[in-house]
Design a protein around this motif. Structure first.
Motif, short mmCIF file in Angstrom:
data_model
loop_
_atom_site.label_atom_id
_atom_site.label_comp_id
_atom_site.label_asym_id
_atom_site.label_seq_id
_atom_site.Cartn_x
_atom_site.Cartn_y
_atom_site.Cartn_z
N LEU A 61 0.83 -1.21 0.00
CA LEU A 61 0.00 0.00 0.00
C LEU A 61 0.86 1.25 0.00
N GLY A 62 1.99 1.20 0.69
CA GLY A 62 2.92 2.32 0.67
C GLY A 62 3.52 2.52 -0.71
N GLU A 63 3.80 1.42 -1.40
CA GLU A 63 4.34 1.52 -2.76
C GLU A 63 3.31 2.17 -3.69
N ILE A 64 2.06 1.77 -3.55
CA ILE A 64 1.00 2.39 -4.36
C ILE A 64 0.91 3.88 -4.05
N ALA A 65 1.02 4.25 -2.79
CA ALA A 65 0.96 5.66 -2.40
C ALA A 65 2.14 6.43 -2.99
N ARG A 66 3.33 5.85 -2.97
CA ARG A 66 4.50 6.52 -3.55
C ARG A 66 4.33 6.72 -5.05
N VAL A 67 3.81 5.70 -5.74
CA VAL A 67 3.57 5.82 -7.18
C VAL A 67 2.53 6.91 -7.45
N PHE A 68 1.48 6.94 -6.65
CA PHE A 68 0.47 7.98 -6.80
C PHE A 68 1.09 9.36 -6.62
N ASN A 69 1.89 9.53 -5.58
CA ASN A 69 2.52 10.83 -5.32
C ASN A 69 3.42 11.25 -6.47
N THR A 70 4.17 10.31 -7.03
CA THR A 70 5.04 10.60 -8.17
C THR A 70 4.21 11.02 -9.38
N MET A 71 3.13 10.28 -9.63
CA MET A 71 2.25 10.59 -10.75
C MET A 71 1.63 11.98 -10.59
N ALA A 72 1.13 12.28 -9.40
CA ALA A 72 0.49 13.57 -9.16
C ALA A 72 1.50 14.71 -9.32
N LYS A 73 2.72 14.50 -8.84
CA LYS A 73 3.77 15.53 -8.97
C LYS A 73 4.11 15.75 -10.43
N ARG A 74 4.24 14.69 -11.21
CA ARG A 74 4.56 14.83 -12.63
C ARG A 74 3.43 15.53 -13.38
N LEU A 75 2.19 15.21 -13.06
CA LEU A 75 1.07 15.90 -13.68
C LEU A 75 1.10 17.39 -13.36
N GLN A 76 1.37 17.69 -12.12
CA GLN A 76 1.43 19.09 -11.70
C GLN A 76 2.57 19.80 -12.43
N ASP A 77 3.74 19.16 -12.52
CA ASP A 77 4.88 19.76 -13.22
C ASP A 77 4.57 20.00 -14.69
N ARG A 78 3.93 19.02 -15.34
CA ARG A 78 3.59 19.16 -16.77
C ARG A 78 2.59 20.30 -16.99
N GLU A 79 1.61 20.39 -16.12
CA GLU A 79 0.65 21.48 -16.25
C GLU A 79 1.32 22.83 -16.04
N ASP A 80 2.24 22.90 -15.09
CA ASP A 80 2.97 24.14 -14.86
C ASP A 80 3.80 24.51 -16.09
N GLN A 81 4.43 23.51 -16.71
CA GLN A 81 5.22 23.74 -17.92
C GLN A 81 4.33 24.27 -19.05
N LEU A 82 3.20 23.61 -19.25
CA LEU A 82 2.27 24.04 -20.30
C LEU A 82 1.75 25.45 -20.04
N ARG A 83 1.44 25.73 -18.81
CA ARG A 83 0.94 27.05 -18.45
C ARG A 83 1.99 28.12 -18.72
N SER A 84 3.25 27.82 -18.41
CA SER A 84 4.32 28.80 -18.62
C SER A 84 4.57 29.03 -20.12
N LEU A 85 4.33 28.01 -20.94
CA LEU A 85 4.51 28.17 -22.39
C LEU A 85 3.41 29.00 -23.02
N THR A 86 2.24 29.00 -22.43
CA THR A 86 1.10 29.72 -23.01
C THR A 86 0.98 31.13 -22.48
N GLU A 87 1.80 31.49 -21.53
CA GLU A 87 1.71 32.85 -20.95
C GLU A 87 2.56 33.81 -21.73
#
Length: 86
Positions: A60-86
């Motif tokens: 369950l901890g491994e699943i949580a770590r994978v989730f956290n990594t996925m959520a962080k990467r999604l957040q980073d990608r959205e931030d990158q896209l947002r910075s490109l469109t500004e």
């Protein structure tokens, strides 16, 4: 108390102990799954800053770590896209 009465008392105490163990084990598994479900729902609603706390050292901890990594990467990608469109 007769011998059969003692057996019933021991059996009853054993059953109570087994039920208490089963309840604790269920809570130990279901609480993290409930947290994961809540965070997945939030992520699905667009909240990219969600993370799971209290990560354990098991599957369950491994699943949580994978989730956290996925959520962080999604957040980073959205931030990158947002910075490109500004």
């Amino acid at each position: 108390i007769s011998a059969s009465g003692k057996v019933l008392v021991v059996f009853g105490l054993g059953m109570l102990a087994a039920m208490a163990f089963a309840m604790a084990a269920t809570r130990w598994v279901m609480t993290p799954l409930g947290d994961l479900r809540t965070q997945l729902q939030a992520l699905g609603r667009g909240q990219r800053d969600v993370r799971i706390r209290d990560v354990r050292d098991d599957e369950l901890g491994e699943i949580a770590r994978v989730f956290n990594t996925m959520a962080k990467r999604l957040q980073d990608r959205e931030d990158q896209l947002r910075s490109l469109t500004e």
